[in-house]
Scaffold this active site. Structure first.
Site, mmCIF file in Angstrom:
data_model
loop_
_atom_site.group_PDB
_atom_site.id
_atom_site.type_symbol
_atom_site.label_atom_id
_atom_site.label_comp_id
_atom_site.label_asym_id
_atom_site.label_seq_id
_atom_site.Cartn_x
_atom_site.Cartn_y
_atom_site.Cartn_z
ATOM 1 N N SER A 24 0.850 -1.198 0.000
ATOM 2 C CA SER A 24 0.000 0.000 0.000
ATOM 3 C C SER A 24 0.882 1.244 0.000
ATOM 4 O O SER A 24 0.410 2.350 0.254
ATOM 5 C CB SER A 24 -0.916 0.001 1.222
ATOM 6 N N ASN A 119 -2.075 -2.498 13.278
ATOM 7 C CA ASN A 119 -3.539 -2.474 13.214
ATOM 8 C C ASN A 119 -4.153 -1.259 13.895
ATOM 9 O O ASN A 119 -5.113 -0.679 13.401
ATOM 10 C CB ASN A 119 -4.116 -3.761 13.814
ATOM 11 N N THR A 164 -41.817 21.129 -11.975
ATOM 12 C CA THR A 164 -42.024 19.789 -11.423
ATOM 13 C C THR A 164 -42.209 18.891 -12.634
ATOM 14 O O THR A 164 -42.782 19.324 -13.642
ATOM 15 C CB THR A 164 -43.259 19.714 -10.501
ATOM 16 N N HIS A 165 -41.698 17.699 -12.565
ATOM 17 C CA HIS A 165 -41.681 16.781 -13.719
ATOM 18 C C HIS A 165 -40.960 17.431 -14.902
ATOM 19 O O HIS A 165 -41.240 17.095 -16.056
ATOM 20 C CB HIS A 165 -43.096 16.376 -14.150
ATOM 21 N N SER A 286 -15.935 22.348 -28.408
ATOM 22 C CA SER A 286 -15.879 21.138 -29.216
ATOM 23 C C SER A 286 -14.688 21.230 -30.150
ATOM 24 O O SER A 286 -14.283 22.323 -30.556
ATOM 25 C CB SER A 286 -17.179 21.025 -30.007
ATOM 26 N N LYS A 292 -19.653 25.787 -30.009
ATOM 27 C CA LYS A 292 -20.042 25.126 -28.761
ATOM 28 C C LYS A 292 -19.450 25.747 -27.502
ATOM 29 O O LYS A 292 -18.290 26.143 -27.461
ATOM 30 C CB LYS A 292 -19.612 23.653 -28.813
ATOM 31 N N ASN A 294 -19.624 24.214 -23.841
ATOM 32 C CA ASN A 294 -20.121 23.038 -23.112
ATOM 33 C C ASN A 294 -19.862 23.135 -21.607
ATOM 34 O O ASN A 294 -18.802 23.590 -21.191
ATOM 35 C CB ASN A 294 -19.448 21.767 -23.648
ATOM 36 N N GLU A 299 -20.642 18.596 -15.783
ATOM 37 C CA GLU A 299 -20.865 17.185 -16.144
ATOM 38 C C GLU A 299 -19.923 16.278 -15.359
ATOM 39 O O GLU A 299 -20.304 15.184 -14.924
ATOM 40 C CB GLU A 299 -20.664 16.995 -17.652
ATOM 41 N N TYR A 326 -8.498 -7.321 12.529
ATOM 42 C CA TYR A 326 -7.951 -6.706 11.316
ATOM 43 C C TYR A 326 -7.818 -7.740 10.203
ATOM 44 O O TYR A 326 -7.453 -8.891 10.444
ATOM 45 C CB TYR A 326 -6.565 -6.084 11.601
ATOM 46 N N GLN A 331 -7.245 -2.622 4.043
ATOM 47 C CA GLN A 331 -6.284 -1.719 3.403
ATOM 48 C C GLN A 331 -6.918 -1.006 2.207
ATOM 49 O O GLN A 331 -6.608 0.149 1.928
ATOM 50 C CB GLN A 331 -5.062 -2.530 2.962
ATOM 51 N N LYS A 334 -8.546 2.534 2.270
ATOM 52 C CA LYS A 334 -7.783 3.788 2.329
ATOM 53 C C LYS A 334 -7.890 4.623 1.048
ATOM 54 O O LYS A 334 -8.271 5.800 1.127
ATOM 55 C CB LYS A 334 -6.316 3.510 2.676
HETATM 56 N N1 ARG Z 1 -0.980 -1.552 5.192
HETATM 57 C C1 ARG Z 1 -1.946 -2.015 6.129
HETATM 58 C C2 ARG Z 1 -3.285 -1.271 5.903
HETATM 59 O O1 ARG Z 1 -3.265 -0.294 5.247
HETATM 60 C C3 ARG Z 1 -1.493 -1.745 7.516
HETATM 61 C C4 ARG Z 1 -1.957 -2.704 8.531
HETATM 62 C C5 ARG Z 1 -1.338 -4.035 8.297
HETATM 63 N N2 ARG Z 1 -1.610 -4.964 9.350
HETATM 64 C C6 ARG Z 1 -1.422 -6.267 9.215
HETATM 65 N N3 ARG Z 1 -1.725 -6.998 10.243
HETATM 66 N N4 ARG Z 1 -1.042 -6.803 8.085
HETATM 67 O O2 ARG Z 1 -4.302 -1.684 6.361
#
Ligand code: ARG
Length: 514
Positions: A24, A119, A164-165, A286, A292, A294, A299, A326, A331, A334
């Site tokens: 990560s 954790n 409305t509608h 465009s 155009k 836009n 959007e 955990y 992960q 995140k």
């Molecule tokens: N990189 C992990 C996460 O983002 C950190 C926690 C990892 N804990 C473990 N017991 N492998 O969640």
């Protein structure tokens, strides 16, 4: 050999493809600073309880500060040489601990992870990041509401159709629309604000899942890091992500508000409606049709709303089958949190810019309101008020008049001849004075209709003044709450900074040859 840092049981290093799959590290750039702060607070606590000597503490604190400095200036994560064994780290927690151990040796650096786990560490980092995001987003909502109020003040009497509608319904004002968005956004603000108190609780010290025999002081680390309290239960602290999902729900609802506003603006900027013109700075064009203009930013707000909602759904399905404790699945929550926050911040900024700069085509909006039959209900109500005839009967009369007008090339109700009005009156058996009816038909213009309607919350300019007052009053409450939260956080983090400096003085003197 860094891999040995965590892999005490395994004989072999992790397969390269598996490492890439698991890591990560790239997303963790978002929590690097929080991770370092959390670790510094943890080490201060370890010193307080006698696990780290003051000398060890000062070495670790300064090593961590060095990493923070270098990551800011050199981007340590992005620029890790691939042949460096640190690039084998699975995440920011492993990388930072490895860097400290590389710097100070295992006898000192190896103490820093005493009494905690990744954790509780990762939840701590996420909570610190998200609480900052909540504050930033609340501030952006407030700015957007303020810009809606400013714009609304220019358009208290600017006539526009209400739908409305998606069919012309009643007559309203541009300001009434803009204020309606503000009320909705105030609720978005309230929801987010409320989520803050649940996010701003410290999980640190819960360890892997079941606490620790090390006599840690959870309250001390929590207060150093500016948390308003603790997550009491170590299983809850490490397993639960409900507060994060609540945050994502708030963002999804907020985005759906922005998307509705975007949709209104997109429609209003079409040649067919032509109520507003977006600033050139907020429109695209465009490659082939030179005429155009836009509304691409609007959007994109609409499509990003789908993405945020999608991420909320992903987060729910990610946690729903996880047993307590955990799991690495967590992960993947995140990037969902980080990306959603970024989308929302950008969208609010863009919406504010668009609102600040669009021009209202007052003439055209009034012209279309005049051509519509949006005053029908107002006419009916004038008759009810004057003659106290059952509304249902008057509804029939005005409906028949509209039918007649539409058949006659869509003439306005005020232009139906006296003879024809008389015939319709007789046909519907309603006993009212013909001249008075003719007067009501002529007198009930779109401009006057908003003054006829005086009900609480209606587009009547007096009502709108009250609405502005009440929005501004609520804004004041949230502004105060927000600055209080910011003050508390920065006071805590400034204090932490001071404590860190105080506890590193010996070390920095040594480094400077002092
Ligand atoms: N990189 C992990 C996460 O983002 C950190 C926690 C990892 N804990 C473990 N017991 N492998 O969640």
């Amino acid at each position: 050999m860094i891999q040995i840092l965590y892999r005490s049981r395994q004989k072999e290093t992790l397969d390269k493809d598996v490492l890439n799959f698991l890591s990560s590290l790239n997303q963790d750039i978002n929590i690097l600073n929080y991770d370092i702060l959390g670790t510094q607070a943890h080490c201060l606590m370890l010193n307080k309880i006698g696990i780290l000597t003051s000398d060890e503490l000062s070495k670790i604190l300064s090593s961590l500060s060095k990493i923070k400095y270098e990551s800011k200036n050199k981007g340590i994560i992005q620029n890790l040489p691939s042949n460096n064994e640190l690039s084998l780290s699975e995440d920011i927690h492993e990388l930072i601990e490895s860097l400290v151990i590389q710097d100070l040796g295992i006898d000192i650096g190896g103490k820093m992870h005493t009494g905690r786990s990744r954790n509780d560490q990762v939840v701590l980092d996420i909570r610190m990041k998200v609480r900052d995001d909540v504050i930033d987003i609340c501030e952006l909502i407030i700015k957007f509401i303020k810009s809606l109020i400013e714009k609304s003040k220019e358009h208290t009497n600017t006539i526009i159709s209400l739908y409305t509608h998606l069919q012309q319904a009643q007559i309203g004002t541009v300001s009434h629309y803009l204020l309606s968005y503000s009320f909705n956004l105030l609720r978005d603000l309230e929801r987010l604000s409320y989520s803050f108190d649940k996010i701003n609780l410290s999980p640190l010290g819960s360890c892997a899942i079941g606490g620790t025999a090390i006599p840690i002081d959870r309250n001390y680390t929590a207060s150093l890091l500016g948390f308003q309290g603790l997550l009491e239960n170590s299983i809850d602290a490490t397993s639960s992500r409900d507060s994060m999902i609540e945050y994502l729900s708030c963002l999804s609802i907020l985005m759906s508000t922005l998307s509705r506003i975007a949709e209104d603006f997109i429609l209003w900027s079409t040649s067919e409606f032509n109520y507003i013109e977006l600033s050139d700075k907020f429109s695209s064009t465009s490659s082939v049709m030179p005429q155009k203009k836009n509304p691409d930013p609007l959007e994109i707000i609409r499509s990003r709303t789908s993405i945020v909602i999608g991420m909320l759904l992903t987060s729910l399905s990610l946690v729903k089958n996880l047993p307590s404790g955990y799991h690495r699945d967590l992960q993947d929550l995140k990037p969902i949190l980080f990306n959603s926050s970024t989308i929302v911040k950008e969208s609010l900024l863009i919406m504010k810019g668009i609102t600040d700069t669009f021009k209202v085509n007052k003439k055209n909006a009034l012209h279309l309101a005049n051509k519509s039959y949006g005053v029908s209900l107002d006419i009916a109500e004038q008759i009810v008020i004057k003659y106290n005839i059952p509304f249902r009967k008057v509804h029939k009369l005005i409906g028949t008049l509209v039918q007649h007008a539409v058949k006659n090339e869509n003439i306005p109700l005020s232009q139906i001849s006296k003879d024809d009005v008389n015939k319709i009156l007789k046909f519907t058996h309603i006993k009212i004075d013909l001249d008075e009816l003719m007067f009501i038909l002529k007198d009930t213009t779109p401009e006057k209709s908003i003054f006829f309607r005086k009900s609480y919350g209606s587009p009547n300019p007096m009502q709108q003044k009250d609405m502005v007052k009440s929005i501004e009053k609520s804004l004041l409450v949230y502004c105060k709450l927000l600055s209080r939260r910011k003050e508390l956080l920065s006071a805590a983090l400034d204090n932490l900074e001071k404590v860190i400096i105080l506890n590193t003085i010996g070390e920095s003197k040594k480094n400077n040859g002092g």
